[in-house]
Write a protein that holds these residues in place. Structure first.
Motif, mmCIF file in Angstrom:
data_model
loop_
_atom_site.group_PDB
_atom_site.id
_atom_site.type_symbol
_atom_site.label_atom_id
_atom_site.label_comp_id
_atom_site.label_asym_id
_atom_site.label_seq_id
_atom_site.Cartn_x
_atom_site.Cartn_y
_atom_site.Cartn_z
ATOM 1 N N PHE A 190 0.809 -1.230 0.000
ATOM 2 C CA PHE A 190 0.000 0.000 0.000
ATOM 3 C C PHE A 190 0.839 1.275 0.000
ATOM 4 C CE2 PHE A 190 -2.685 -3.331 1.512
ATOM 5 C CZ PHE A 190 -3.979 -2.991 1.176
ATOM 6 N N ARG A 191 2.067 1.172 0.502
ATOM 7 C CA ARG A 191 2.887 2.371 0.714
ATOM 8 C C ARG A 191 3.058 3.151 -0.595
ATOM 9 N NH1 ARG A 191 7.918 0.286 2.700
ATOM 10 N NH2 ARG A 191 6.789 -0.471 4.506
ATOM 11 N N GLY A 192 2.916 4.471 -0.504
ATOM 12 C CA GLY A 192 3.122 5.322 -1.679
ATOM 13 C C GLY A 192 1.891 5.412 -2.575
ATOM 14 N N ARG A 193 0.833 4.721 -2.229
ATOM 15 C CA ARG A 193 -0.391 4.789 -3.028
ATOM 16 C C ARG A 193 -1.404 5.717 -2.357
ATOM 17 N NH1 ARG A 193 -1.671 0.513 -6.566
ATOM 18 N NH2 ARG A 193 0.144 -0.810 -6.982
ATOM 19 N N ARG A 194 -2.279 6.274 -3.147
ATOM 20 C CA ARG A 194 -3.284 7.188 -2.596
ATOM 21 C C ARG A 194 -4.499 6.371 -2.125
ATOM 22 N NH1 ARG A 194 -6.200 12.071 -5.866
ATOM 23 N NH2 ARG A 194 -6.545 13.356 -4.017
ATOM 24 N N PRO A 195 -4.837 6.460 -0.830
ATOM 25 C CA PRO A 195 -5.949 5.635 -0.342
ATOM 26 C C PRO A 195 -7.324 6.139 -0.802
ATOM 27 C CG PRO A 195 -5.118 7.034 1.421
ATOM 28 C CD PRO A 195 -4.221 7.275 0.238
ATOM 29 N N VAL A 196 -8.146 5.203 -1.205
ATOM 30 C CA VAL A 196 -9.546 5.489 -1.531
ATOM 31 C C VAL A 196 -10.377 4.623 -0.582
ATOM 32 C CG1 VAL A 196 -11.332 5.306 -3.303
ATOM 33 C CG2 VAL A 196 -8.990 5.948 -3.955
ATOM 34 N N PHE A 197 -11.315 5.240 0.113
ATOM 35 C CA PHE A 197 -12.110 4.478 1.092
ATOM 36 C C PHE A 197 -13.602 4.724 0.873
ATOM 37 C CE2 PHE A 197 -13.678 4.441 5.748
ATOM 38 C CZ PHE A 197 -14.042 3.108 5.669
ATOM 39 N N LEU A 198 -14.351 3.646 0.719
ATOM 40 C CA LEU A 198 -15.804 3.732 0.566
ATOM 41 C C LEU A 198 -16.467 3.166 1.825
ATOM 42 C CD1 LEU A 198 -14.868 3.975 -2.430
ATOM 43 C CD2 LEU A 198 -16.777 2.522 -3.068
ATOM 44 N N GLY A 199 -17.335 3.946 2.456
ATOM 45 C CA GLY A 199 -18.036 3.468 3.657
ATOM 46 C C GLY A 199 -19.387 4.153 3.786
ATOM 47 N N ASP A 200 -20.231 3.590 4.645
ATOM 48 C CA ASP A 200 -21.614 4.092 4.656
ATOM 49 C C ASP A 200 -22.136 4.528 6.020
ATOM 50 O OD1 ASP A 200 -21.749 1.335 5.648
ATOM 51 O OD2 ASP A 200 -23.914 1.647 5.569
ATOM 52 N N ASP A 201 -21.322 4.408 7.081
ATOM 53 C CA ASP A 201 -21.950 4.547 8.404
ATOM 54 C C ASP A 201 -21.097 5.404 9.341
ATOM 55 O OD1 ASP A 201 -23.852 4.126 10.328
ATOM 56 O OD2 ASP A 201 -23.637 1.958 10.397
ATOM 57 N N SER A 203 -19.429 4.564 11.828
ATOM 58 C CA SER A 203 -18.137 3.930 12.142
ATOM 59 C C SER A 203 -17.106 4.172 11.037
ATOM 60 C CB SER A 203 -18.331 2.433 12.338
ATOM 61 O OG SER A 203 -18.873 1.879 11.165
ATOM 62 N N ASP A 204 -17.543 4.625 9.876
ATOM 63 C CA ASP A 204 -16.605 4.889 8.785
ATOM 64 C C ASP A 204 -16.048 6.313 8.819
ATOM 65 O OD1 ASP A 204 -16.910 2.317 7.469
ATOM 66 O OD2 ASP A 204 -18.960 2.972 7.082
ATOM 67 N N GLU A 205 -16.695 7.184 9.606
ATOM 68 C CA GLU A 205 -16.289 8.602 9.611
ATOM 69 C C GLU A 205 -14.831 8.780 10.038
ATOM 70 O OE1 GLU A 205 -17.719 11.321 8.480
ATOM 71 O OE2 GLU A 205 -19.460 10.199 7.763
ATOM 72 N N ASN A 206 -14.422 7.988 11.041
ATOM 73 C CA ASN A 206 -13.042 8.076 11.495
ATOM 74 C C ASN A 206 -12.075 7.630 10.379
ATOM 75 O OD1 ASN A 206 -11.106 5.726 12.767
ATOM 76 N ND2 ASN A 206 -10.835 7.740 13.698
ATOM 77 N N GLY A 207 -12.502 6.666 9.585
ATOM 78 C CA GLY A 207 -11.712 6.245 8.415
ATOM 79 C C GLY A 207 -11.632 7.366 7.389
ATOM 80 N N PHE A 208 -12.745 8.066 7.173
ATOM 81 C CA PHE A 208 -12.736 9.181 6.207
ATOM 82 C C PHE A 208 -11.738 10.255 6.649
ATOM 83 C CE2 PHE A 208 -17.534 8.248 5.501
ATOM 84 C CZ PHE A 208 -17.240 7.235 4.627
ATOM 85 N N GLU A 209 -11.753 10.558 7.960
ATOM 86 C CA GLU A 209 -10.859 11.620 8.466
ATOM 87 C C GLU A 209 -9.401 11.264 8.200
ATOM 88 O OE1 GLU A 209 -12.029 12.061 12.539
ATOM 89 O OE2 GLU A 209 -14.018 12.774 11.937
ATOM 90 N N VAL A 210 -9.058 10.004 8.454
ATOM 91 C CA VAL A 210 -7.665 9.580 8.238
ATOM 92 C C VAL A 210 -7.321 9.620 6.747
ATOM 93 C CG1 VAL A 210 -6.146 7.559 8.356
ATOM 94 C CG2 VAL A 210 -7.467 8.248 10.357
ATOM 95 N N ASP A 215 -4.395 12.653 2.191
ATOM 96 C CA ASP A 215 -4.640 13.157 0.840
ATOM 97 C C ASP A 215 -5.295 12.109 -0.055
ATOM 98 O OD1 ASP A 215 -4.652 15.146 -1.070
ATOM 99 O OD2 ASP A 215 -2.764 14.471 -1.949
ATOM 100 N N GLY A 216 -6.128 11.273 0.565
ATOM 101 C CA GLY A 216 -6.832 10.254 -0.208
ATOM 102 C C GLY A 216 -8.222 10.719 -0.608
ATOM 103 N N ILE A 217 -9.021 9.766 -1.033
ATOM 104 C CA ILE A 217 -10.376 10.069 -1.507
ATOM 105 C C ILE A 217 -11.352 9.288 -0.636
ATOM 106 C CG2 ILE A 217 -11.948 9.815 -3.477
ATOM 107 C CD1 ILE A 217 -9.523 10.047 -5.321
ATOM 108 N N SER A 218 -12.164 10.010 0.154
ATOM 109 C CA SER A 218 -13.122 9.295 0.987
ATOM 110 C C SER A 218 -14.532 9.516 0.445
ATOM 111 C CB SER A 218 -12.998 9.715 2.452
ATOM 112 O OG SER A 218 -13.044 11.100 2.592
#
Ligand SMILES: O=P(O)(O)OC[C@H]1O[C@H](O[C@H]2O[C@H](CO)[C@@H](O)[C@H](O)[C@H]2O)[C@H](O)[C@@H](O)[C@@H]1O
Ligand SMILES: [Mg+2]
Length: 260
Positions: A190-201, A203-210, A215-218
């Protein structure tokens, strides 16, 4: 945090990227009971293809235990963080690491079941987490939340209550999807890649913040209220269609894509 109305659909990531996926409400339509969800062969194929295109930089980030995820998606096994990051499987064929010793929640589960006394409420015990599902009995959500808040006093310090839109969970403080995403981002795949995270709830908000910090796409699926995600997709079908579109891009996730 922004209000979720009129959030744009996610842009196509430029350059190498990695993919983090919530499961329920993102890849799978919700069902009245956690065991009633359906995983299609098409979805297995889509995930297999994306994982290969991303050179393995794909992981489930879910509240389910990893064993339950493997059972649902069998024979497909992917990298995963389960129990909101209390479990990790960093290598696809590697072992599951558990971060926290299970507390004795059996007695609490029984007490709450007796108090609620409703066959439509499902009480799920998963490692150190207790989840009270009220999707089939929505009028009991407030009462269940109150009971779970009271139960906090009976547990060792370091537990918290997380309310979702159809249930409430009692979990150790360490359980956080954002921390799980950070952990994956440190390993070579994963290192050096831009994270993209899809979530619906919630409990996902903390993932979006990170992911935003990195500099990823939430992307919030079927958003309501406020969210840290700057992008949204209307529901599971829209999420699957977006992922399908990404899987059809020839150079998805590879450095060559940067040139496009
Ligand atoms: O983080 P996720 O992958 O979204 O998992 C969250 C929880 O999913 C499951 O419960 C939810 O989905 C069920 C099936 O649609 C539904 O019946 C229930 O009301 C939802 O809360 C799973 O059972 C939980 O362990 C996960 O935490
Ligand atoms: Mg979900």
């Amino acid at each position: 945090m922004s209000m979720s109305t009129h959030l744009p659909e996610p842009a196509v990531p430029k350059g190498p990227w990695s993919l983090f996926l919530d499961i329920d409400g993102t890849l799978l339509e919700h069902a009245a009971h956690p065991d009633a969800v359906v995983v299609s062969e098409e979805l297995r194929m889509l995930l297999t293809q994306l994982e290969a295109q991303l050179d393995g930089a794909l992981a489930f980030i879910t509240g389910r235990p990893i064993a339950a995820v493997d059972h649902l998606f069998q024979p497909l096994r992917l990298r995963a963080a389960g129990l909101y990051g209390l479990e990790h499987r960093l290598a696809r064929d590697g072992p599951v690491e558990a971060a926290v010793e299970p507390a004795d929640i059996a007695a609490l589960a029984k007490e709450i079941a007796t108090e609620l006394d409703n066959a439509d409420v499902y009480i799920e015990r998963k490692g150190p987490i207790l989840a009270i599902h009220t999707r089939a009995a929505p009028h009991l959500l407030r009462r269940a939340t109150r009971l779970v808040e009271q139960a906090l006093d009976k547990l060792p310090a370091g537990y918290r209550v997380l309310a979702g839109n159809a249930g409430v969970e009692l979990m150790p403080l360490e359980a956080a999807k954002g921390a799980a995403i950070r952990r994956f981002m440190q390993i070579p795949a994963f290192r050096g890649r831009r994270p993209v995270f899809l979530g619906d709830d919630t409990s996902d908000e903390n993932g979006f913040e990170v992911v935003n910090e990195l500099d990823g796409i939430s992307v919030r699926i079927k958003p309501y209220g406020s969210t840290a995600a700057p992008f949204a997709l209307a529901g599971v079908d829209a999420a699957l269609a977006w992922l399908d579109g990404m899987s059809r891009r020839e150079t998805v996730g590879t450095p060559a894509a940067m040139a496009k």
